[in-house]
Enzyme design. Structure first.
Site, PDB file in Angstrom:
ATOM      1  N   ASP A  67      18.376  73.583  70.854  1.00 25.86           N
ATOM      2  CA  ASP A  67      18.683  72.274  70.278  1.00 25.86           C
ATOM      3  C   ASP A  67      17.531  71.938  69.341  1.00 25.86           C
ATOM      4  OD1 ASP A  67      19.019  69.592  69.650  1.00 25.86           O
ATOM      5  OD2 ASP A  67      19.568  68.998  71.693  1.00 25.86           O
ATOM      6  N   VAL A  68      17.792  71.883  68.039  1.00 31.31           N
ATOM      7  CA  VAL A  68      16.712  71.716  67.071  1.00 31.31           C
ATOM      8  C   VAL A  68      16.008  70.374  67.204  1.00 31.31           C
ATOM      9  CG1 VAL A  68      17.742  73.309  65.408  1.00 31.31           C
ATOM     10  CG2 VAL A  68      18.257  70.850  65.250  1.00 31.31           C
ATOM     11  N   ASN A  94      20.067  74.426  58.651  1.00 32.26           N
ATOM     12  CA  ASN A  94      21.462  74.048  58.440  1.00 32.26           C
ATOM     13  C   ASN A  94      22.015  73.101  59.494  1.00 32.26           C
ATOM     14  OD1 ASN A  94      24.412  74.565  57.573  1.00 32.26           O
ATOM     15  ND2 ASN A  94      24.374  75.399  59.658  1.00 32.26           N
ATOM     16  N   TYR A 163      24.252  59.427  58.392  1.00 29.39           N
ATOM     17  CA  TYR A 163      24.311  60.717  57.714  1.00 29.39           C
ATOM     18  C   TYR A 163      23.674  60.626  56.328  1.00 29.39           C
ATOM     19  CZ  TYR A 163      26.299  65.124  56.014  1.00 29.39           C
ATOM     20  OH  TYR A 163      26.469  66.393  55.506  1.00 29.39           O
ATOM     21  N   LYS A 167      20.213  62.526  54.937  1.00 25.65           N
ATOM     22  CA  LYS A 167      20.288  63.490  53.838  1.00 25.65           C
ATOM     23  C   LYS A 167      19.414  63.062  52.657  1.00 25.65           C
ATOM     24  CE  LYS A 167      22.894  66.435  55.918  1.00 25.65           C
ATOM     25  NZ  LYS A 167      22.349  67.761  56.313  1.00 25.65           N
TER      26      LYS A 167
END
Length: 258
Positions: A67-68, A94, A163, A167
């Site tokens: 889990d990043v 990613n 989101y 980003k």
């Protein structure tokens, strides 16, 4: 230890991550596949070894569940890569999540916001930090980090605050890492993708909320076209860098008035 090119692909169990991993393996890279679901990673590995896209002789595949957003998981991932391959040439950062769709900002739960930030931004930072340390210390020094941004790094969709915010932040992280990596031959770039055909974007083909409040289907593109672009960026000499690339479905409502 491998003498070939070594990559880590996060979120490699599906979608863009899977497509990029298969593209790299098919070009002879050795790839560490990582994500939260081991069974999906193993499916990717199976596709590489005997499915629709075979790795070339000399390529190697390592599956590491991580889990990043968890620092201990990230540390264990990069330790496993060092043990197996001895060096790192590419991180494709990613892993990401849209978060809850269609939720107005005033109704957004803090935990939902935090989950998107932890995955999309904190996870990207933790993986980039670990890759940076490895690339700085190894001999020969250097490597490449490619962050998966989004056209949402430029223009939001309705009801997409978490989101979109992550980003946009990823763009700042990309620029800062690119600057700080110069003395160590670490090239850092970002690919901004619009409407690649994956499970995450399946709803685009049936109807997506537009800025005017209407629902409308949107064009998508083959995810393999994204994967080929990532490989092109990855295989440049470290003296050259595609700082930012935007790859999108040609007719999607993004440029101008759509």
């Amino acid at each position: 230890m491998s003498d070939g090119r070594i990559a880590v692909v996060t979120g490699a169990g599906s979608g863009i991550g899977r497509a990029v991993a298969l593209e790299l393996l098919g070009a002879g890279w050795s790839v560490a596949l990582t994500g939260r679901r081991t069974e999906r990673l193993e499916e990717t590995a199976a596709l590489a070894s005997g499915g629709t896209r075979e790795g070339t002789p000399g390529s190697d595949c390592l599956v590491v569940r991580a889990d990043v957003a968890q620092p201990d998981d990230v540390a264990a991932l990069f330790a496993a890569v060092r043990e197996r391959f001895g060096r790192l040439d590419l991180l494709f950062n990613n892993a990401g999540t849209f978060g809850p769709g269609g939720v107005a900002v005033e109704d957004l739960e803090y935990e939902a916001w935090r989950h998107v930030v932890d995955t999309n931004l904190n996870g990207a930072f933790l993986c980039a930090q670990a890759a940076y340390r490895q690339m700085k210390e190894q001999d020969p020094q250097g490597g490449r980090i490619i962050n998966n941004g989004s056209v949402s790094a430029h223009t939001p969709r309705p009801n997409s605050a978490p989101y979109t915010a992550t980003k946009h932040a990823l763009t700042g992280l990309t620029k800062a890492l690119a600057l700080d990596g110069r003395p160590y031959r670490i090239a850092v770039s970002q690919i901004d993708i619009g409407n690649a055909a994956t499970d995450m974007t399946a709803r685009m083909r049936t109807g997506a909320l537009q800025a005017n409040g209407e629902m409308a289907p949107e064009p998508v593109m083959d995810v393999a076209d994204v994967a080929r672009t990532v490989r092109h960026m990855a295989e440049l000499p470290l003296e050259a860098n595609v700082q930012f690339a935007t790859v999108l479905a040609t007719a999607m409502p993004y440029v101008g008035r759509g």
